[in-house]
Design an enzyme around this catalytic site. Structure first.
Site, short mmCIF file in Angstrom:
data_model
loop_
_atom_site.label_atom_id
_atom_site.label_comp_id
_atom_site.label_asym_id
_atom_site.label_seq_id
_atom_site.Cartn_x
_atom_site.Cartn_y
_atom_site.Cartn_z
N GLU A 55 6.81 32.73 41.25
CA GLU A 55 7.38 33.03 42.57
C GLU A 55 6.74 34.28 43.20
OE1 GLU A 55 11.64 32.96 42.39
OE2 GLU A 55 11.81 32.45 44.50
N HIS B 163 23.98 31.05 47.39
CA HIS B 163 24.36 31.85 46.22
C HIS B 163 25.50 32.81 46.56
CE1 HIS B 163 20.34 31.17 43.84
NE2 HIS B 163 21.11 30.10 43.90
N ASN C 203 13.56 28.22 47.97
CA ASN C 203 14.84 28.90 48.11
C ASN C 203 15.48 28.65 49.49
OD1 ASN C 203 16.25 31.92 47.09
ND2 ASN C 203 15.46 30.44 45.63
N ARG D 11 11.37 34.72 20.70
CA ARG D 11 10.51 35.00 21.87
C ARG D 11 9.91 33.72 22.47
NH1 ARG D 11 8.61 39.05 18.35
NH2 ARG D 11 9.76 40.98 18.69
N GLU E 289 19.44 19.14 47.50
CA GLU E 289 18.13 19.67 47.09
C GLU E 289 17.02 18.67 47.42
OE1 GLU E 289 17.81 22.73 46.27
OE2 GLU E 289 19.31 23.42 44.82
N HIS F 168 19.22 29.01 50.02
CA HIS F 168 19.84 29.56 48.80
C HIS F 168 20.38 30.98 48.97
CE1 HIS F 168 18.26 25.98 46.99
NE2 HIS F 168 18.74 26.32 45.81
N ARG G 257 6.38 29.79 46.08
CA ARG G 257 7.59 29.26 45.43
C ARG G 257 8.87 29.72 46.13
NH1 ARG G 257 8.95 28.14 39.12
NH2 ARG G 257 10.97 27.23 39.55
N HIS H 88 26.85 23.60 43.49
CA HIS H 88 25.66 24.29 43.96
C HIS H 88 25.03 23.56 45.16
CE1 HIS H 88 21.95 26.58 43.84
NE2 HIS H 88 21.27 25.45 43.73
N LYS I 169 8.37 19.56 44.32
CA LYS I 169 8.58 20.76 43.50
C LYS I 169 7.40 20.99 42.56
CE LYS I 169 11.72 23.62 41.04
NZ LYS I 169 13.06 23.96 40.63
N LYS J 149 12.26 27.59 35.84
CA LYS J 149 13.20 28.70 36.09
C LYS J 149 14.40 28.49 35.20
CE LYS J 149 12.84 30.63 40.75
NZ LYS J 149 13.48 30.76 42.08
N1 LIG Z 1 16.36 26.31 37.60
C1 LIG Z 1 16.27 25.81 38.79
O1 LIG Z 1 15.20 25.73 39.36
C2 LIG Z 1 17.51 25.29 39.45
C3 LIG Z 1 17.38 24.50 40.59
C4 LIG Z 1 18.52 24.02 41.19
C5 LIG Z 1 19.76 24.30 40.64
N2 LIG Z 1 19.85 25.04 39.52
C6 LIG Z 1 21.15 25.29 38.91
O2 LIG Z 1 21.73 24.05 38.53
C7 LIG Z 1 23.14 24.19 38.48
C8 LIG Z 1 23.81 23.02 39.14
O3 LIG Z 1 23.46 21.85 38.46
P1 LIG Z 1 24.28 20.49 38.62
O4 LIG Z 1 24.57 20.26 40.04
O5 LIG Z 1 23.55 19.48 37.87
O6 LIG Z 1 25.67 20.84 37.97
P2 LIG Z 1 26.21 20.91 36.46
O7 LIG Z 1 25.15 21.11 35.49
O8 LIG Z 1 27.30 21.92 36.50
O9 LIG Z 1 26.84 19.45 36.27
C9 LIG Z 1 27.92 19.07 37.07
C10 LIG Z 1 29.00 18.34 36.25
O10 LIG Z 1 28.56 17.01 35.99
C11 LIG Z 1 28.74 16.70 34.60
N3 LIG Z 1 27.70 15.73 34.27
C12 LIG Z 1 26.38 15.95 34.07
N4 LIG Z 1 25.74 14.80 33.92
C13 LIG Z 1 26.65 13.82 34.01
C14 LIG Z 1 26.58 12.40 33.94
N5 LIG Z 1 25.42 11.77 33.80
N6 LIG Z 1 27.72 11.70 34.06
C15 LIG Z 1 28.90 12.34 34.26
N7 LIG Z 1 29.03 13.67 34.35
C16 LIG Z 1 27.92 14.39 34.22
C17 LIG Z 1 28.58 18.05 33.91
O11 LIG Z 1 29.19 18.05 32.65
C18 LIG Z 1 29.29 18.97 34.91
O12 LIG Z 1 30.67 18.96 34.70
C19 LIG Z 1 23.46 25.50 39.15
O13 LIG Z 1 23.78 26.45 38.18
C20 LIG Z 1 22.18 25.87 39.84
O14 LIG Z 1 22.02 27.26 39.99
C21 LIG Z 1 18.74 25.54 38.93
O1 LIG Z 2 12.67 26.55 41.67
C1 LIG Z 2 12.83 27.41 42.53
O2 LIG Z 2 12.04 28.34 42.69
C2 LIG Z 2 14.00 27.38 43.41
O3 LIG Z 2 14.24 28.30 44.15
C3 LIG Z 2 14.87 26.16 43.33
C4 LIG Z 2 16.28 26.41 43.74
O4 LIG Z 2 16.74 25.16 44.27
C5 LIG Z 2 17.18 26.79 42.57
O5 LIG Z 2 18.53 26.80 42.94
C6 LIG Z 2 16.83 28.06 41.83
O6 LIG Z 2 17.60 28.16 40.66
C7 LIG Z 2 17.10 29.28 42.62
O7 LIG Z 2 16.53 30.34 41.95
P1 LIG Z 2 16.88 31.85 42.27
O8 LIG Z 2 15.74 32.61 41.72
O9 LIG Z 2 17.04 31.99 43.73
O10 LIG Z 2 18.15 32.17 41.57
#
Ligand SMILES: NC(=O)c1ccc[n+]([C@@H]2O[C@H](COP(=O)([O-])OP(=O)(O)OC[C@H]3O[C@@H](n4cnc5c(N)ncnc54)[C@H](O)[C@@H]3O)[C@@H](O)[C@H]2O)c1
Ligand SMILES: O=C(O)C(=O)C[C@@H](O)[C@H](O)[C@H](O)COP(=O)(O)O
Length: 556
Positions: free
Chosen positions: A431, A446, A439, A315, A379, A442, A435, A458, A421, A337
């Site tokens: 959110e 998405h 988006n 948990r 972003e 997005h 927050r 992404h 952020k 998130k």
């Molecule tokens: N939680 C949030 O608030 C939030 C915000 C924005 C995006 N996201 C999520 O993040 C994801 C996208 O993240 P991303 O763009 O970082 O992609 P990713 O995590 O898929 O990484 C892209 C590629 O780069 C490689 N890689 C990573 N670091 C590297 C490095 N230093 N050198 C060489 N290769 C490297 C990885 O192995 C992968 O193949 C999506 O799933 C998106 O939904 C989440």
């Molecule tokens: O942190 C947030 O809140 C965001 O919306 C950041 C976005 O850039 C990110 O892609 C996030 O993962 C989107 O969340 P979701 O709830 O729309 O899936």
């Protein structure tokens, strides 16, 4: 000791010299420290002093690995205490750990041809065990070493000097010229401003506050961010980051932590329940407890999935996010998130779960492919449109610098985007209101990712989504006059995609109904009423949505 003739920014010190045996590092270190101040430190001499043994003795009694362990420890110490010039042994950089220790520092590569190096070391018999082989001449050994090590010298160096036809005094003078140039360049100003490894820390507030550290060579921060009671760490990373993970594992192990390394599939493939289950399995088999932690090393996919694993194990246990992509640093790892995808859509399962710390080590970006880096800039630009016009100005004025992860401009953008952020998330973790603005773009992004079975980046989809949102706003009579043109112009300045043709409007609109902002079966979009003034607006007019899609390039 005579007074130095040149003044360099204090933060440039200690300067580090690297290169093949025979490059002249020891003598040049003395000459150079005479010119710029401080003492010259020859790492091999320091090792001899500390161990009271000669280098050949250490090789004989402890082997090369044993010697390298002592060398790493001595380098660590020398970097902390030397205010001058450190000359490194020629082979030190073959160790990843040593290369990591040099990140963010001013490193001068003294280039020498193997032929010239052989001439310089002739007559030093007995002093350089690695050069003395029965099956090869010194020149042949140097050629082999050059072939193996040159890429490491290049990887860590800030500047280089060709030494073949120069005396040590001339080499030192050439170094000083180049250091002067460096101190006037944007890179030099960045080094001076950041205090060479001085780390920026951004606080994210709320119920469970934490810090985001941004800087260079931050492995020790990962260790120090863990709670003292932590004994075991599940280190989650993609296969592509195996070397980086090994290096981080070494730092964690040095701190007597038991590290379980766990690889996961690349990219979006990580955000899958089967991958989460494999992490739970590893946590269970290794008896990871409530006081232990997950360290998620990788891009946004790794930090989203790793964060979710931590949120659900017992948990909730600690997670330290160590983003290695631009997008991960500015967005995914910050804000708590976490989540994975389901067949119906993106991020549909997850938890709001603040990390214990986020350690954004900019050095990781050096190996990131350009297209991945560019995607992260979407972003960053989003944060500019939402809250920080300075981001937009920098992207427009210096797009090339923004595309280079080693520039001062990029470091500034990363910091600014994180601040945007952090400010929002401090106010509204779950959110409930503000927050949602994060988006922007997005809803459509998405839908594209889902329609393309996640084979698109992404950030690229977010760029296309922001253009879609701009068209929706214009058709709805909302937003500044130049909204569409400026959105496209800024994104295209760094080569991000601004049109999309892959799927059809019905499919995309259908997919948008999985968006988490949907309320009472109504699609809601983040739209800009003015620059830096976002709002969430329900749009019920299907024809408008289809027309906006058509304007982006989608078939109706
Ligand atoms: N939680 C949030 O608030 C939030 C915000 C924005 C995006 N996201 C999520 O993040 C994801 C996208 O993240 P991303 O763009 O970082 O992609 P990713 O995590 O898929 O990484 C892209 C590629 O780069 C490689 N890689 C990573 N670091 C590297 C490095 N230093 N050198 C060489 N290769 C490297 C990885 O192995 C992968 O193949 C999506 O799933 C998106 O939904 C989440
Ligand atoms: O942190 C947030 O809140 C965001 O919306 C950041 C976005 O850039 C990110 O892609 C996030 O993962 C989107 O969340 P979701 O709830 O729309 O899936």
């Amino acid at each position: 000791m005579s007074a130095p003739t040149h003044s360099l920014p204090e933060e440039f010190f200690p300067l580090v010299l690297v290169g093949l045996p025979g490059a002249g590092k020891t003598t040049v270190a003395r000459e150079l420290s005479r010119l710029v101040g401080g003492a010259g430190c020859d790492l091999d001499s320091e090792i001899k002093r500390r161990t009271r043994m000669t280098i050949p003795e250490i090789f004989r009694t402890r082997g090369e690995e044993g010697f390298r362990d002592i060398e790493t420890e001595t380098l660590h110490h020398a970097l902390a205490v030397t205010r001058g010039v450190i000359a490194l042994g020629g082979g030190a950089l073959e160790r990843r750990r040593n290369r990591d220790l040099l990140r963010g520092r001013v490193v001068i590569y003294l280039q020498v041809s193997p032929e010239q190096a052989a001439k310089r070391v002739a007559g030093e018999k007995g002093a350089r065990p690695l050069l003395e082989r029965e099956d090869a001449s010194v020149e042949q050994v140097l050629l082999e070493l050059f072939a193996r090590r040159e890429r490491y010298y290049t990887e860590v160096s800030t500047l280089s000097v060709r030494t073949d036809s120069l005396t040590p005094a001339e080499i030192a003078a050439r170094c000083v010229d180049k250091l002067d140039d460096l101190s006037r360049s944007a890179e030099g100003r960045r080094i001076a401003a950041s205090g060479m490894g001085a780390t920026v820390r951004i606080r994210v507030g709320g119920e469970a506050p934490y810090r985001v550290s941004v800087g260079h060579g931050l492995a020790s921060e990962v260790v120090s961010s863990l709670r003292p009671e932590t004994r075991r760490v599940l280190l989650i990373h993609p296969e592509a980051l195996r070397e980086e993970a090994e290096s981080l594992r070494a730092s964690l192990s040095d701190a007597r932590l038991s590290v379980i390394s766990h690889t996961h599939p690349e990219g979006e493939g990580a955000k899958d329940i089967a991958v989460v289950a494999s992490c739970w399995d590893a946590l269970g088999r290794h008896h990871v407890t409530r006081r232990d932690a997950v360290v998620a090393l990788g891009g946004g996919a790794s930090t989203d999935m790793g964060g979710f694993v931590a949120a659900t194990w017992m948990r909730g246990i600690d997670v330290v996010q160590v983003p290695t992509t631009t997008l991960g640093m500015v967005d995914a790892a910050v804000g708590g998130k976490t989540g994975i995808n389901t067949p119906q859509g993106k991020n549909l399962v997850g938890a709001f779960y603040p990390p214990r710390a986020v350690i954004a080590d900019l050095d990781y970006l050096r190996t990131l492919p350009l297209d991945e880096h560019r995607s992260g800039l979407a972003e960053v630009i989003k944060c500019g449109f939402l809250a920080d016009p300075a981001i937009v100005r920098t992207v427009k004025a210096a797009p090339e610098a923004c595309l280079d992860p080693t520039t001062a401009e990029l470091a500034d953008l990363v910091e600014r985007a994180i601040r945007v952020k952090a400010d929002v998330v401090t106010d509204d973790l779950k959110e409930a209101g503000r927050r949602e603005h994060l988006n922007l773009g997005h809803t459509f992004a998405h839908a594209i990712e889902w329609a393309e079975d996640y084979r698109v980046r992404h950030g690229d989809a977010v760029a296309q989504g922001m253009v879609y949102a701009a068209h929706v706003a214009r058709l709805a009579g909302i937003g500044p006059d130049n909204l569409v043109e400026e959105t496209i112009g800024v994104l295209e300045a760094v080569g991000l995609p601004t049109s999309y043709r892959g799927s059809d409007a019905d499919t995309l609109i259908g997919a948008m109904f999985s968006d988490k902002k949907v309320r009472s079966d109504r699609l809601r979009f983040v739209l800009l009423r003015e620059w830096q003034r976002p709002d969430v607006v329900a749009i019920d007019d299907r024809d408008l949505l289809i027309e906006a899609a058509r304007r982006v390039g989608v078939r109706a």
